[in-house]
Design a protein around this motif. Sequence first.
Motif, PDB file in Angstrom:
ATOM      1  N   GLY A   1      -4.638  -3.342  25.755  1.00 21.52           N
ATOM      2  CA  GLY A   1      -3.657  -3.942  24.867  1.00 21.52           C
ATOM      3  C   GLY A   1      -2.427  -3.073  24.737  1.00 21.52           C
ATOM      4  N   SER A   2      -1.498  -3.498  23.890  1.00 18.95           N
ATOM      5  CA  SER A   2      -0.269  -2.772  23.590  1.00 18.95           C
ATOM      6  C   SER A   2       0.455  -2.359  24.867  1.00 18.95           C
ATOM      7  N   GLU A   3       1.081  -1.168  24.831  1.00 24.59           N
ATOM      8  CA  GLU A   3       1.939  -0.733  25.939  1.00 24.59           C
ATOM      9  C   GLU A   3       1.166  -0.623  27.257  1.00 24.59           C
ATOM     10  N   ALA A   4      -0.036  -0.065  27.209  1.00 22.52           N
ATOM     11  CA  ALA A   4      -0.829   0.082  28.433  1.00 22.52           C
ATOM     12  C   ALA A   4      -1.184  -1.275  29.028  1.00 22.52           C
ATOM     13  N   GLY A   5      -1.531  -2.218  28.177  1.00 23.04           N
ATOM     14  CA  GLY A   5      -1.844  -3.559  28.657  1.00 23.04           C
ATOM     15  C   GLY A   5      -0.636  -4.252  29.254  1.00 23.04           C
ATOM     16  N   ALA A   6       0.542  -4.023  28.642  1.00 24.45           N
ATOM     17  CA  ALA A   6       1.773  -4.609  29.181  1.00 24.45           C
ATOM     18  C   ALA A   6       2.087  -4.040  30.558  1.00 24.45           C
TER      19      ALA A   6
ATOM     20  N   ALA B   1       5.568  -7.738  25.494  1.00 24.50           N
ATOM     21  CA  ALA B   1       4.346  -7.891  24.690  1.00 24.50           C
ATOM     22  C   ALA B   1       3.859  -9.333  24.645  1.00 24.50           C
ATOM     23  N   SER B   2       4.472 -10.213  25.415  1.00 25.85           N
ATOM     24  CA  SER B   2       4.156 -11.640  25.306  1.00 25.85           C
ATOM     25  C   SER B   2       2.813 -12.019  25.909  1.00 25.85           C
ATOM     26  N   ASP B   3       2.292 -11.187  26.801  1.00 28.88           N
ATOM     27  CA  ASP B   3       1.027 -11.485  27.485  1.00 28.88           C
ATOM     28  C   ASP B   3      -0.043 -10.465  27.100  1.00 28.88           C
ATOM     29  N   PRO B   4      -0.528 -10.474  25.866  1.00 22.72           N
ATOM     30  CA  PRO B   4      -1.513  -9.468  25.460  1.00 22.72           C
ATOM     31  C   PRO B   4      -2.844  -9.663  26.170  1.00 22.72           C
ATOM     32  N   ASP B   5      -3.514  -8.563  26.410  1.00 26.70           N
ATOM     33  CA  ASP B   5      -4.845  -8.588  27.028  1.00 26.70           C
ATOM     34  C   ASP B   5      -5.867  -8.848  25.927  1.00 26.70           C
ATOM     35  N   LEU B   6      -6.424 -10.041  25.912  1.00 31.63           N
ATOM     36  CA  LEU B   6      -7.330 -10.449  24.833  1.00 31.63           C
ATOM     37  C   LEU B   6      -8.700 -10.874  25.358  1.00 31.63           C
ATOM     38  N   ASP B   7      -9.142 -10.222  26.408  1.00 34.41           N
ATOM     39  CA  ASP B   7     -10.445 -10.551  26.978  1.00 34.41           C
ATOM     40  C   ASP B   7     -11.589 -10.290  25.995  1.00 34.41           C
ATOM     41  N   ASP B   8     -11.371  -9.382  25.026  1.00 34.68           N
ATOM     42  CA  ASP B   8     -12.442  -9.061  24.084  1.00 34.68           C
ATOM     43  C   ASP B   8     -12.374  -9.887  22.799  1.00 34.68           C
ATOM     44  N   TRP B   9     -11.472 -10.881  22.739  1.00 30.15           N
ATOM     45  CA  TRP B   9     -11.419 -11.752  21.560  1.00 30.15           C
ATOM     46  C   TRP B   9     -12.470 -12.848  21.661  1.00 30.15           C
ATOM     47  N   ARG B  10     -13.088 -13.157  20.531  1.00 28.66           N
ATOM     48  CA  ARG B  10     -14.045 -14.253  20.457  1.00 28.66           C
ATOM     49  C   ARG B  10     -13.704 -15.115  19.247  1.00 28.66           C
ATOM     50  N   SER B  11     -13.791 -16.427  19.418  1.00 24.34           N
ATOM     51  CA  SER B  11     -13.551 -17.330  18.305  1.00 24.34           C
ATOM     52  C   SER B  11     -14.653 -17.159  17.252  1.00 24.34           C
TER      53      SER B  11
ATOM     54  N   VAL C   1       2.109  -9.039  16.928  1.00 20.09           N
ATOM     55  CA  VAL C   1       2.633 -10.388  16.680  1.00 20.09           C
ATOM     56  C   VAL C   1       2.141 -11.342  17.764  1.00 20.09           C
ATOM     57  N   SER C   2       2.248 -10.936  19.026  1.00 13.53           N
ATOM     58  CA  SER C   2       1.787 -11.809  20.111  1.00 13.53           C
ATOM     59  C   SER C   2       0.270 -11.953  20.092  1.00 13.53           C
ATOM     60  N   GLU C   3      -0.438 -10.895  19.704  1.00 20.38           N
ATOM     61  CA  GLU C   3      -1.891 -10.994  19.610  1.00 20.38           C
ATOM     62  C   GLU C   3      -2.290 -12.012  18.546  1.00 20.38           C
ATOM     63  N   ALA C   4      -1.643 -11.930  17.379  1.00 15.71           N
ATOM     64  CA  ALA C   4      -1.965 -12.859  16.292  1.00 15.71           C
ATOM     65  C   ALA C   4      -1.669 -14.301  16.697  1.00 15.71           C
ATOM     66  N   LEU C   5      -0.495 -14.537  17.255  1.00 12.02           N
ATOM     67  CA  LEU C   5      -0.128 -15.901  17.637  1.00 12.02           C
ATOM     68  C   LEU C   5      -1.026 -16.424  18.755  1.00 12.02           C
ATOM     69  N   SER C   6      -1.461 -15.546  19.641  1.00 16.13           N
ATOM     70  CA  SER C   6      -2.346 -15.965  20.728  1.00 16.13           C
ATOM     71  C   SER C   6      -3.717 -16.397  20.229  1.00 16.13           C
ATOM     72  N   VAL C   7      -4.193 -15.786  19.134  1.00 13.66           N
ATOM     73  CA  VAL C   7      -5.515 -16.137  18.606  1.00 13.66           C
ATOM     74  C   VAL C   7      -5.420 -17.119  17.443  1.00 13.66           C
ATOM     75  N   GLY C   8      -4.213 -17.668  17.209  1.00 14.37           N
ATOM     76  CA  GLY C   8      -4.064 -18.725  16.219  1.00 14.37           C
ATOM     77  C   GLY C   8      -3.793 -18.288  14.805  1.00 14.37           C
ATOM     78  N   LEU C   9      -3.481 -17.009  14.581  1.00 17.62           N
ATOM     79  CA  LEU C   9      -3.175 -16.533  13.230  1.00 17.62           C
ATOM     80  C   LEU C   9      -1.668 -16.657  12.984  1.00 17.62           C
ATOM     81  N   PRO C  10      -1.245 -17.409  11.966  1.00 13.19           N
ATOM     82  CA  PRO C  10       0.186 -17.537  11.669  1.00 13.19           C
ATOM     83  C   PRO C  10       0.801 -16.188  11.311  1.00 13.19           C
TER      84      PRO C  10
ATOM     85  N   LEU D   1       4.796 -13.764  31.608  1.00 15.35           N
ATOM     86  CA  LEU D   1       5.432 -12.591  32.207  1.00 15.35           C
ATOM     87  C   LEU D   1       5.585 -12.737  33.713  1.00 15.35           C
ATOM     88  N   THR D   2       4.585 -13.303  34.371  1.00 16.31           N
ATOM     89  CA  THR D   2       4.650 -13.413  35.833  1.00 16.31           C
ATOM     90  C   THR D   2       5.836 -14.261  36.279  1.00 16.31           C
TER      91      THR D   2
END
Length: 404
Positions: free
Chosen positions: A16-21, A210-220, A316-325, A386-387
């Motif tokens: 995530g963050s800078e390393a993930g970007a 930061a628009s493409d956060p690495d969220l492989d470890d997120w679970r609903s 911010v991008s992490e929150a919006l990606s997982v549906g948190l306003p 990003l791509t």
Amino acid sequence: MMKILLVAHSCEPGRGSEAGAGYATLRAAAERGEVWLLTRANNVALVEAGLAAAPPAHPVHVVGLDGAPWLLSLKKRFGAHRLYNAWWQRLVAQKALRLHDDVQFDLVHHATLASYWMPMAALRIPRPVVVQAGGAETVPRTLLRFIGWRETVQQAIRVAARAIVGRTTWAKRPAGHPTVLIAQNDDMAAFAKKSWLADHLDDVMVFPNASDPDLDDWRSDPAERQPVVLFVGHLGRHKGTHLAVEAFGHVARDDARLVLVGGGADPALVRKIERSGLFDRVRLTGRMPRPEVLAQMNRASVLIAPFLRDSAGFVVSEALSVGLPVVALDHAGPASLARLWPADRSDLVPVTDRRSTIAGLTAALERRLAAPAPVADRLRPASRRLTDVVEDAYQRALGLDVRS
């Protein structure tokens, strides 16, 4: 096949963050051609493992570089990240020029830890260059009281110093070779077009890395959201922590809680919480492992990100990606990020006078607490990826190349 040199100080999958970007940028570049990555030596094994697990379209050659042990020790002990990166870029410039002699790159790309004024080895290469950069953001004048007089003075010194150092950095760019800037936010783009930097640029785009956060470890999570306002990040004043506490203090709902996740809380912030009578409604958790932060995002009703000086704002991008306003200021990185998602998923509060700005934040928080969004059952990516931006930037840079 196009040959690309990518300089990414921070580049690790799954972080995530800078390393993930940095890693996302690497994969985007590898969709366009063969890539030579120059990164920190301690990133090499993780990058190679990530590439082996999911091979990109074109080959990637990973080259690790690190400075002297004493400089690494200085960085770790005193947090001298920018000082180390400046020295590291000198090391990279030497390696990059030697590589270019052998490979003859078609394009060079600078990513991560990318402030426009800091040393950039990529600028030394006589080829088209794409630079991802921010760093022009400043705290709005009406909100300077929230960072205190010391940081206000530091900001004035910082602006002057960056102009001097930045001119030295960009003076090393060989004439006659195109340079495309991917500005991290609208503030950076405006600065680039109107300042001395405009003389060194051929094209300016806007897209936060930061628009493409690495969220492989997120679970609903099927559980309902709680009346929680969540803040995630370093708790320093420039992140707007004092502003967040003051805005939350006006929230009328008694069962609402403000959860501050992150390190760096100063004594003044704790005193502010106590003086405001919020001690029972505000919780400081300290740092949390990333999976726990993502779990907090599933349970909270809204993320508050009133960052006063921030190029992007990965949270911010992490929150919006997982549906948190998200509730944020209509300023710098968070605003540019939020606009990549549908407008109904965030509230961007205009920066006016202090009282009106606080009132706007409070009203937005109360609306989100009153009608919490359902927990997402899947990730919700940004409207632009990003791509696609990397491909666009490469086409622009190569199209401007005087050799073509």
